[in-house]
Design an enzyme around this catalytic site. Structure first.
Site, mmCIF file in Angstrom:
data_model
loop_
_atom_site.group_PDB
_atom_site.id
_atom_site.type_symbol
_atom_site.label_atom_id
_atom_site.label_comp_id
_atom_site.label_asym_id
_atom_site.label_seq_id
_atom_site.Cartn_x
_atom_site.Cartn_y
_atom_site.Cartn_z
ATOM 1 N N GLY B 26 17.840 53.609 -22.229
ATOM 2 C CA GLY B 26 16.816 53.623 -21.200
ATOM 3 C C GLY B 26 15.997 52.363 -21.161
ATOM 4 C CB THR B 27 15.953 49.241 -20.573
ATOM 5 O OG1 THR B 27 15.795 49.380 -21.968
ATOM 6 C CG2 THR B 27 15.329 47.918 -20.183
#
Lengths: 243, 243
Positions: B26-27
């Site tokens: 997640g980014t």
């Protein structure tokens, strides 16, 4: 024929650290577990790297002992070669590069903290080589409970007493809510002038509710006497058997 | 941002290896060239499974005064690559006695990402300014492929804003227009992507160097996203107006 090789780990752990005005408090519980067995009730998870840099460890106990031993050796050599105090960032760099080389197979999750000429620093270093800087943080299986206390009560520029109490309360939350953490806690307070080690501190809820060896004697009159009979003897010879 | 590689999520009982935590990706990374420089924007979330390891991570790593790298994928891998690439770039700069072009820096990153493509899960955005070509942005996805882009999005949050960015970019954007677009894009991505969140960090790189900005959700300036209203078939109390 799949016998799992038993591996003593302290994976179940609560370690906490928080920075305050001019210093740093770090702490750990003292329980080492192998599966659901408590392998060591008085295990030392606060490792000294230099006079003013400490590391708290979660993960595999053997790996943690080995890595912190290596770090303290290298940092001492660095101090002797340069004639200066080692920096926290140096300890972190050495740890992360060593752990990254072993691609996570060295199961060491560290909180590295201390005070150096550039100020107080707190870092987290994960087994696969990730590092992060924090004003406060917790690691290990008890970290979820510990973090809640830190998130609720941490404020910047606390006094030493406030920080110490915060870390102790966070540790107690971890030890209380996590089966793999407990027994007692150790604290280290690092300041530019002095490092104070405190412990082991045994929180009330870790004390046994009753003494370990109970009195197993029955009270007089517990058994109803059904009948009595008296024999009369003459004492011919006696012997002292009191000891 | 990951903290552990995919192949390490599996336990290896024979070796006594059990992953510490299951970790997911997640980014959100957004970057855009403008007239005279480049703007990059990121979220600040690092997660381990459903747990947010750090909610104020800095995913924008400075390499020189006029170049940054935005990291996504395994945090350990990208930190390591950034460290090594930075070292190589510094050596070249000293040998040639002039700053490296952003293109050459992106090729140094490419070498590592390509040569170690089987053991790394790292993707980066190289953004910077040089005297030859002005503001530049290079995207390096996982295998080590390099493309110069006018605007790009990367990470799990990127899917939600690709169209938005395409619709917003036009030639000769000013700095403020560009910053507004990047910030809004991060806001939109963070709104829809569960693994992105926290604060928004913006970095502007131009002839004068790098300047970093921070936008917190509890302070003015944080990108506003209007939540879609509930379907008419829902009872009225479902619509919650924020206080």
């Amino acid at each position: 024929m799949g016998h799992k090789a038993p591996r003593l780990t302290s994976t179940g752990t609560t370690i906490v650290a928080a920075a305050y005005k001019g210093g740093l408090v770090m702490g750990a519980d003292s329980r080492a577990t192998a599966g659901n067995i408590i392998a060591d009730k008085h295990c030392e998870k606060v490792h000294k790297l230099t006079e003013s840099i400490y590391a708290c460890g979660a993960g595999t106990a053997a790996d943690l002992d080995q890595v912190t031993k290596m770090l303290s050796g290298n940092l001492r050599l660095l101090e002797l070669n340069t004639g200066r105090k080692a920096r926290v960032i140096t300890a972190l760099r050495q740890a992360k590069q060593h752990l990254f080389n072993y691609q996570g197979y060295i199961g060491a999750y560290l909180l590295i903290g201390g005070v150096d000429p550039t100020g107080p620093h707190l870092y987290m270093c994960s087994a696969n080589g990730t590092t992060m800087a924090f004003p406060y943080t917790a690691q290990g299986s008890g970290s979820y409970a510990a973090i809640t206390i830190l998130e609720r009560d941490f404020k910047p520029d606390m006094t030493k007493e406030e920080a110490e109490s915060l870390v102790q309360r966070a540790l107690e939350a971890g030890m209380h809510g996590d089966n793999a953490s407990g027994n007692s806690l150790n604290l280290v307070v690092i300041e530019p002038t002095a490092t104070v080690f405190k412990g082991p501190i045994i929180p009330d809820f870790c004390k046994r509710p009753e003494p370990n060896d109970l009195e197993y004697k029955f009270n007089k009159g517990s058994t109803k006497v059904l009948k009595q009979k008296a024999y009369k003897y003459d004492i011919v010879e006696s012997m002292d058997i009191s000891h | 941002m990951d903290t552990m590689r995919d192949d390490q999520k599996e336990a290896i009982p024979a070796l006594g290896f059990y992953p510490h935590v299951d970790i997911s990706t997640g980014t959100t990374l957004i970057a855009m060239e403008y007239n005279g420089g480049v703007v990059v924007g990121t979220d600040s979330r690092t997660s381990a499974g459903s747990f947010i390891t750090s909610r104020a991570t800095n995913k924008i790593t400075p390499i020189t005064d006029t170049m940054v790298v935005c990291r996504s994928g395994s945090a350990a891998d990208t930190q390591c690559i950034a460290d090594i690439a930075k070292y190589h770039i510094e050596v070249y700069t000293m040998l040639e006695n002039e700053p490296l072009t952003i293109y050459r820096a992106s090729q140094i990153f490419r070498q590592f990402l390509y040569n170690y493509r089987d053991s790394l899960s790292a993707s980066v955005l190289v953004a910077g300014w040089d005297a030859k070509e002005g503001g530049q942005l290079y995207a390096l996805p996982i295998g080590g492929f390099v493309t110069r882009q006018r605007s790009t999005a990367s990470g799990s949050g990127s899917t939600f804003v690709q169209g938005f960015l395409d619709s917003q970019w036009r030639p000769n954007l000013t700095l403020n227009e560009c910053k507004a677009i990047v910030k809004q894009a991060v806001g939109l991505a963070v709104f829809r992507d569960g693994s992105s969140g926290g604060v928004v960090r913006l970095a502007t790189i131009d002839a004068n160097g790098t300047s970093m900005e921070l936008y917190r959700p509890d302070k003015p300036g944080f990108p506003v996203v209007k939540p879609p209203s509930a379907h008419l078939s829902f009872p009225p109390h479902v619509e919650q107006t924020p206080v």
